[in-house]
Motif scaffolding. Structure first.
Motif, PDB file in Angstrom:
ATOM      1  N   LYS A 242       0.865  -1.147   0.013  1.00  9.40           N
ATOM      2  CA  LYS A 242       0.016   0.026  -0.005  1.00  9.40           C
ATOM      3  C   LYS A 242       0.962   1.310   0.063  1.00  9.40           C
ATOM      4  O   LYS A 242       0.320   2.333  -0.315  1.00  9.40           O
ATOM      5  CB  LYS A 242      -1.105   0.018   1.120  1.00  9.40           C
ATOM      6  CG  LYS A 242      -1.866  -1.175   1.142  1.00  9.40           C
ATOM      7  CD  LYS A 242      -2.719  -1.069   2.163  1.00  9.40           C
ATOM      8  CE  LYS A 242      -4.274  -1.987   2.110  1.00  9.40           C
ATOM      9  NZ  LYS A 242      -4.884  -2.031   3.158  1.00  9.40           N
ATOM     10  N   CYS A 243       2.178   1.050   0.272  1.00  6.48           N
ATOM     11  CA  CYS A 243       3.086   2.189   0.116  1.00  6.48           C
ATOM     12  C   CYS A 243       3.810   2.479  -1.144  1.00  6.48           C
ATOM     13  O   CYS A 243       4.711   3.361  -1.188  1.00  6.48           O
ATOM     14  CB  CYS A 243       4.265   2.070   1.260  1.00  6.48           C
ATOM     15  SG  CYS A 243       3.410   1.537   3.025  1.00  6.48           S
ATOM     16  N   ILE A 244       3.724   1.521  -2.022  1.00  9.49           N
ATOM     17  CA  ILE A 244       4.676   1.285  -3.036  1.00  9.49           C
ATOM     18  C   ILE A 244       3.965   2.043  -4.295  1.00  9.49           C
ATOM     19  O   ILE A 244       2.803   1.773  -4.478  1.00  9.49           O
ATOM     20  CB  ILE A 244       5.019  -0.030  -3.412  1.00  9.49           C
ATOM     21  CG1 ILE A 244       5.907  -0.630  -2.215  1.00  9.49           C
ATOM     22  CG2 ILE A 244       5.788  -0.202  -4.858  1.00  9.49           C
ATOM     23  CD1 ILE A 244       5.956  -2.206  -2.573  1.00  9.49           C
ATOM     24  N   VAL A 245       4.820   2.976  -5.057  1.00  7.11           N
ATOM     25  CA  VAL A 245       4.493   3.364  -6.158  1.00  7.11           C
ATOM     26  C   VAL A 245       5.567   3.015  -7.309  1.00  7.11           C
ATOM     27  O   VAL A 245       6.608   2.760  -7.186  1.00  7.11           O
ATOM     28  CB  VAL A 245       4.338   4.816  -6.295  1.00  7.11           C
ATOM     29  CG1 VAL A 245       3.407   5.430  -5.358  1.00  7.11           C
ATOM     30  CG2 VAL A 245       5.751   5.532  -6.135  1.00  7.11           C
TER      31      VAL A 245
ATOM     32  N   VAL B 136       6.939  13.599 -12.854  1.00  8.04           N
ATOM     33  CA  VAL B 136       6.735  12.328 -13.132  1.00  8.04           C
ATOM     34  C   VAL B 136       5.422  11.350 -13.133  1.00  8.04           C
ATOM     35  O   VAL B 136       4.729  12.237 -12.651  1.00  8.04           O
ATOM     36  CB  VAL B 136       7.869  11.494 -12.419  1.00  8.04           C
ATOM     37  CG1 VAL B 136       9.410  11.854 -12.478  1.00  8.04           C
ATOM     38  CG2 VAL B 136       7.406  11.636 -10.966  1.00  8.04           C
ATOM     39  N   THR B 137       5.419  10.619 -13.701  1.00  8.11           N
ATOM     40  CA  THR B 137       4.108   9.776 -13.698  1.00  8.11           C
ATOM     41  C   THR B 137       4.335   8.681 -13.071  1.00  8.11           C
ATOM     42  O   THR B 137       5.483   8.021 -12.933  1.00  8.11           O
ATOM     43  CB  THR B 137       3.659   9.253 -15.145  1.00  8.11           C
ATOM     44  OG1 THR B 137       3.529  10.390 -15.917  1.00  8.11           O
ATOM     45  CG2 THR B 137       2.272   8.556 -15.042  1.00  8.11           C
ATOM     46  N   LEU B 138       3.463   8.371 -12.114  1.00  6.06           N
ATOM     47  CA  LEU B 138       3.472   7.054 -11.148  1.00  6.06           C
ATOM     48  C   LEU B 138       2.230   6.434 -10.859  1.00  6.06           C
ATOM     49  O   LEU B 138       1.204   7.009 -11.456  1.00  6.06           O
ATOM     50  CB  LEU B 138       4.127   7.700  -9.753  1.00  6.06           C
ATOM     51  CG  LEU B 138       3.401   8.641  -9.080  1.00  6.06           C
ATOM     52  CD1 LEU B 138       2.354   8.393  -8.443  1.00  6.06           C
ATOM     53  CD2 LEU B 138       4.343   9.504  -8.165  1.00  6.06           C
ATOM     54  N   VAL B 139       2.341   5.125 -10.478  1.00  5.89           N
ATOM     55  CA  VAL B 139       1.270   4.165 -10.469  1.00  5.89           C
ATOM     56  C   VAL B 139       1.298   3.699  -9.028  1.00  5.89           C
ATOM     57  O   VAL B 139       2.266   3.105  -8.669  1.00  5.89           O
ATOM     58  CB  VAL B 139       1.052   3.242 -11.556  1.00  5.89           C
ATOM     59  CG1 VAL B 139      -0.082   2.098 -11.504  1.00  5.89           C
ATOM     60  CG2 VAL B 139       1.108   3.605 -12.971  1.00  5.89           C
ATOM     61  N   PHE B 140       0.080   3.875  -8.164  1.00  3.55           N
ATOM     62  CA  PHE B 140      -0.147   3.300  -6.984  1.00  3.55           C
ATOM     63  C   PHE B 140      -0.396   1.824  -7.336  1.00  3.55           C
ATOM     64  O   PHE B 140      -1.243   1.435  -7.569  1.00  3.55           O
ATOM     65  CB  PHE B 140      -1.102   4.152  -6.218  1.00  3.55           C
ATOM     66  CG  PHE B 140      -0.701   5.533  -5.628  1.00  3.55           C
ATOM     67  CD1 PHE B 140      -0.150   5.697  -4.598  1.00  3.55           C
ATOM     68  CD2 PHE B 140      -0.877   6.455  -6.403  1.00  3.55           C
ATOM     69  CE1 PHE B 140       0.431   6.762  -4.053  1.00  3.55           C
ATOM     70  CE2 PHE B 140      -0.442   7.814  -6.085  1.00  3.55           C
ATOM     71  CZ  PHE B 140       0.030   7.893  -4.890  1.00  3.55           C
ATOM     72  N   HIS B 141       0.472   1.168  -6.369  1.00  3.29           N
ATOM     73  CA  HIS B 141       0.436  -0.251  -6.384  1.00  3.29           C
ATOM     74  C   HIS B 141      -1.109  -0.921  -5.908  1.00  3.29           C
ATOM     75  O   HIS B 141      -1.387  -1.706  -6.114  1.00  3.29           O
ATOM     76  CB  HIS B 141       1.600  -0.882  -5.655  1.00  3.29           C
ATOM     77  CG  HIS B 141       2.017  -2.553  -6.019  1.00  3.29           C
ATOM     78  ND1 HIS B 141       2.116  -2.923  -7.350  1.00  3.29           N
ATOM     79  CD2 HIS B 141       1.866  -3.430  -5.249  1.00  3.29           C
ATOM     80  CE1 HIS B 141       2.276  -4.240  -7.094  1.00  3.29           C
ATOM     81  NE2 HIS B 141       1.863  -4.500  -6.065  1.00  3.29           N
TER      82      HIS B 141
ATOM     83  N   THR C 122      -3.769   0.511  -5.857  1.00  3.63           N
ATOM     84  CA  THR C 122      -4.988   0.968  -6.670  1.00  3.63           C
ATOM     85  C   THR C 122      -4.887   0.753  -7.967  1.00  3.63           C
ATOM     86  O   THR C 122      -5.868   0.725  -8.682  1.00  3.63           O
ATOM     87  CB  THR C 122      -5.406   2.301  -6.120  1.00  3.63           C
ATOM     88  OG1 THR C 122      -4.629   3.154  -6.557  1.00  3.63           O
ATOM     89  CG2 THR C 122      -5.670   2.811  -4.605  1.00  3.63           C
ATOM     90  N   GLY C 123      -3.720   0.809  -8.605  1.00  2.97           N
ATOM     91  CA  GLY C 123      -3.440   0.876 -10.019  1.00  2.97           C
ATOM     92  C   GLY C 123      -3.736   2.220 -10.578  1.00  2.97           C
ATOM     93  O   GLY C 123      -3.543   2.374 -11.819  1.00  2.97           O
ATOM     94  N   GLU C 124      -4.009   3.156  -9.721  1.00  2.00           N
ATOM     95  CA  GLU C 124      -4.266   4.617 -10.121  1.00  2.00           C
ATOM     96  C   GLU C 124      -3.013   5.283 -10.821  1.00  2.00           C
ATOM     97  O   GLU C 124      -1.910   5.243 -10.140  1.00  2.00           O
ATOM     98  CB  GLU C 124      -4.832   5.336  -9.172  1.00  2.00           C
ATOM     99  CG  GLU C 124      -5.493   6.825  -9.545  1.00  2.00           C
ATOM    100  CD  GLU C 124      -6.079   7.405  -8.520  1.00  2.00           C
ATOM    101  OE1 GLU C 124      -6.081   8.673  -8.566  1.00  2.00           O
ATOM    102  OE2 GLU C 124      -6.451   6.850  -7.553  1.00  2.00           O
TER     103      GLU C 124
ATOM    104  N   GLN D  90      -7.582   6.642  -2.289  1.00  2.00           N
ATOM    105  CA  GLN D  90      -7.948   5.571  -1.458  1.00  2.00           C
ATOM    106  C   GLN D  90      -7.294   4.594  -1.370  1.00  2.00           C
ATOM    107  O   GLN D  90      -6.998   3.983  -2.510  1.00  2.00           O
ATOM    108  CB  GLN D  90      -9.596   5.449  -1.478  1.00  2.00           C
ATOM    109  CG  GLN D  90     -10.307   4.580  -0.436  1.00  2.00           C
ATOM    110  CD  GLN D  90     -10.505   5.706   0.726  1.00  2.00           C
ATOM    111  OE1 GLN D  90     -10.526   6.877   0.535  1.00  2.00           O
ATOM    112  NE2 GLN D  90     -10.795   5.071   1.764  1.00  2.00           N
ATOM    113  N   GLY D  91      -6.919   3.868  -0.220  1.00  2.00           N
ATOM    114  CA  GLY D  91      -6.087   2.783  -0.237  1.00  2.00           C
ATOM    115  C   GLY D  91      -4.435   2.678  -0.150  1.00  2.00           C
ATOM    116  O   GLY D  91      -4.165   2.003   0.253  1.00  2.00           O
ATOM    117  N   ALA D  92      -3.953   4.050  -0.369  1.00  2.00           N
ATOM    118  CA  ALA D  92      -2.632   4.172  -0.486  1.00  2.00           C
ATOM    119  C   ALA D  92      -2.449   4.889   1.111  1.00  2.00           C
ATOM    120  O   ALA D  92      -2.920   5.582   1.600  1.00  2.00           O
ATOM    121  CB  ALA D  92      -2.189   5.173  -1.316  1.00  2.00           C
ATOM    122  N   VAL D  93      -1.464   4.229   1.634  1.00  2.00           N
ATOM    123  CA  VAL D  93      -0.809   4.842   2.895  1.00  2.00           C
ATOM    124  C   VAL D  93       0.715   4.849   3.025  1.00  2.00           C
ATOM    125  O   VAL D  93       1.424   4.230   2.320  1.00  2.00           O
ATOM    126  CB  VAL D  93      -1.307   3.774   3.964  1.00  2.00           C
ATOM    127  CG1 VAL D  93      -2.825   3.355   4.176  1.00  2.00           C
ATOM    128  CG2 VAL D  93      -0.726   2.088   3.958  1.00  2.00           C
TER     129      VAL D  93
END
Length: 121
Positions: free
Chosen positions: A7-10, A52-57, A59-61, A91-94
């Protein structure tokens, strides 16, 4: 204590949309730590990017983040970059629970990343 570190990874993306590397959410204000070489390599034929563009692991956002110049440390030195998420956290990223490394000699650890063999997971 059980904590889902994913939940902490991008996933930090290159300009072409491919995976460049990993970042870690540091706080609820959207500061993310990564390596400078993930964002930009010394000697590239383009200026260091401001975004930069990133994706939250979790949520996939996919989202944009701004490189914080004051916290940039060259890949030839400390190899650290801090970026600030544009907007609120999904929501869901911590944030990563950070603590001291004192007394951790000889203890096992987990490493995270996006190797070429599996650049999405």
């Amino acid at each position: 204590m059980s904590f889902d570190l994913q939940k902490c990874i991008v996933r930090i993306l290159q300009e072409n949309g491919k995976t460049a590397g990993t970042g870690f959410l540091l706080n609820a204000e959207g500061l993310i730590a990564t390596c400078a070489h993930v964002i930009w390599s010394e000697g590239e034929q383009r200026p260091r990017p401001e975004k930069v563009t990133l994706v939250f692991h979790a949520t996939g956002e996919s989202r944009q983040a701004t490189v914080v110049p004051d916290w940039w440390r060259s890949s030839q030195a400390d190899d650290i970059a801090i970026v600030r998420l544009d907007g609120a956290l999904p929501q869901g990223a911590v944030a990563l629970p950070l603590g001291s490394t004192q007394g951790t000699n000889e203890h096992p650890f987990d490493a995270f990343g996006f190797p070429q063999s599996n650049p999405l997971d």
